[in-house]
Scaffold this active site. Structure first.
Site, short mmCIF file in Angstrom:
data_model
loop_
_atom_site.label_atom_id
_atom_site.label_comp_id
_atom_site.label_asym_id
_atom_site.label_seq_id
_atom_site.Cartn_x
_atom_site.Cartn_y
_atom_site.Cartn_z
N HIS A 66 0.84 -1.18 0.11
CA HIS A 66 0.06 -0.05 -0.04
C HIS A 66 0.84 1.07 -0.04
O HIS A 66 1.88 1.24 0.52
CB HIS A 66 -0.97 0.11 1.36
CG HIS A 66 -1.64 -1.10 1.51
ND1 HIS A 66 -1.96 -1.52 2.67
CD2 HIS A 66 -2.43 -1.97 0.70
CE1 HIS A 66 -2.57 -2.91 2.56
NE2 HIS A 66 -3.23 -2.74 1.29
N LYS A 76 6.02 6.13 7.35
CA LYS A 76 5.76 5.11 8.58
C LYS A 76 6.90 4.59 9.29
O LYS A 76 7.92 4.61 8.81
CB LYS A 76 4.75 3.88 7.92
CG LYS A 76 3.66 4.38 7.13
CD LYS A 76 2.86 3.05 6.70
CE LYS A 76 1.67 3.33 5.87
NZ LYS A 76 1.23 2.18 5.02
N TYR A 136 2.30 1.18 14.26
CA TYR A 136 3.01 2.22 13.49
C TYR A 136 2.72 3.66 13.55
O TYR A 136 1.39 3.76 13.71
CB TYR A 136 3.11 1.46 12.07
CG TYR A 136 1.60 1.23 11.57
CD1 TYR A 136 1.33 2.33 10.38
CD2 TYR A 136 0.96 0.08 11.34
CE1 TYR A 136 0.24 2.19 9.83
CE2 TYR A 136 -0.22 -0.06 10.67
CZ TYR A 136 -0.47 1.08 9.97
OH TYR A 136 -1.88 0.86 9.18
N ASP A 173 -6.24 -6.34 -2.14
CA ASP A 173 -4.79 -6.67 -2.17
C ASP A 173 -4.54 -7.46 -3.18
O ASP A 173 -3.41 -7.67 -3.83
CB ASP A 173 -4.10 -7.01 -0.95
CG ASP A 173 -4.16 -5.68 -0.07
OD1 ASP A 173 -4.12 -4.65 -0.28
OD2 ASP A 173 -3.84 -6.09 1.52
#
Length: 188
Positions: A66, A76, A136, A173
């Site tokens: 992603h 991130k 995260y 996905d």
């Protein structure tokens, strides 16, 4: 010795960061992120705005690949709070000498490793244990209209997922484009 160990990769941007743990009979303590430590380690300046947590109950779960397109792009910083993951970031910055190349690392709760994924990279991970908990930080808010991705099983990617038989993915996905079909919104 500083409070964090930083390992860089052959690709500019991502970094593997391991905070130092201070242990005694009770267990350990560590600072999982410190602006002062990041600056001292010459890591990029970031302003985290969102913390996320994801539980994957089954070994072999894939979350990714992603990204969020500009102006909603996100950097991130990921870590496994429980269990282990195979974490990967792929450079999708047009004009980059490393376009399409990846970095990967095993992140474990026992080791405390963290992967910094800068903007301009598509990101994903696979759980190597059951009941894996990942936390995260993001430097941008989630924007569903900016979502993008790459097909997790694209043969043109230069890494192999540890578990391919029986991998568990979200339906979306399995529908992202391949690298050769991607019109990346990022510039180097």
């Amino acid at each position: 010795m500083g409070k964090i160990d930083v390992r860089t990769f052959d690709i500019e941007g991502p970094a593997l960061i391991t905070p130092k743990r201070f242990g005694d009979a009770r267990g350990y303590f560590c600072e999982t992120w410190s602006d002062a430590d990041w600056r001292a380690a010459d890591l990029p300046s970031v302003q985290w705005v969102q913390d996320n947590e994801a539980l994957s109950s089954t070994r072999g779960t894939v979350r990714g690949l992603h990204f969020q397109a500009p102006p909603s792009a996100q950097a991130k910083l990921l870590r496994a709070i429980r269990g282990e993951i195979f974490d990967v970031a792929v450079d999708i910055r047009k004009g980059s000498a490393t376009y399409g190349k990846s970095v990967s690392a095993i992140l474990t709760s026992s080791g405390g490793e963290q992967l910094f994924v800068p903007r301009g990279f598509v990101h994903g991970y696979q759980t190597l244990t059951s009941d894996t908990l990942v936390a995260y930080k993001c430097d941008g808010a989630y924007d569903p209209s900016a979502e993008g991705g790459l097909l997790w099983s694209d043969d043109d990617l230069d890494f192999d997922w540890p578990i391919t038989d029986g991998a568990i993915l979200a339906d979306r996905d399995m529908t992202w484009p391949r690298l050769q079909q991607l019109d990346s919104p990022f510039q180097h």
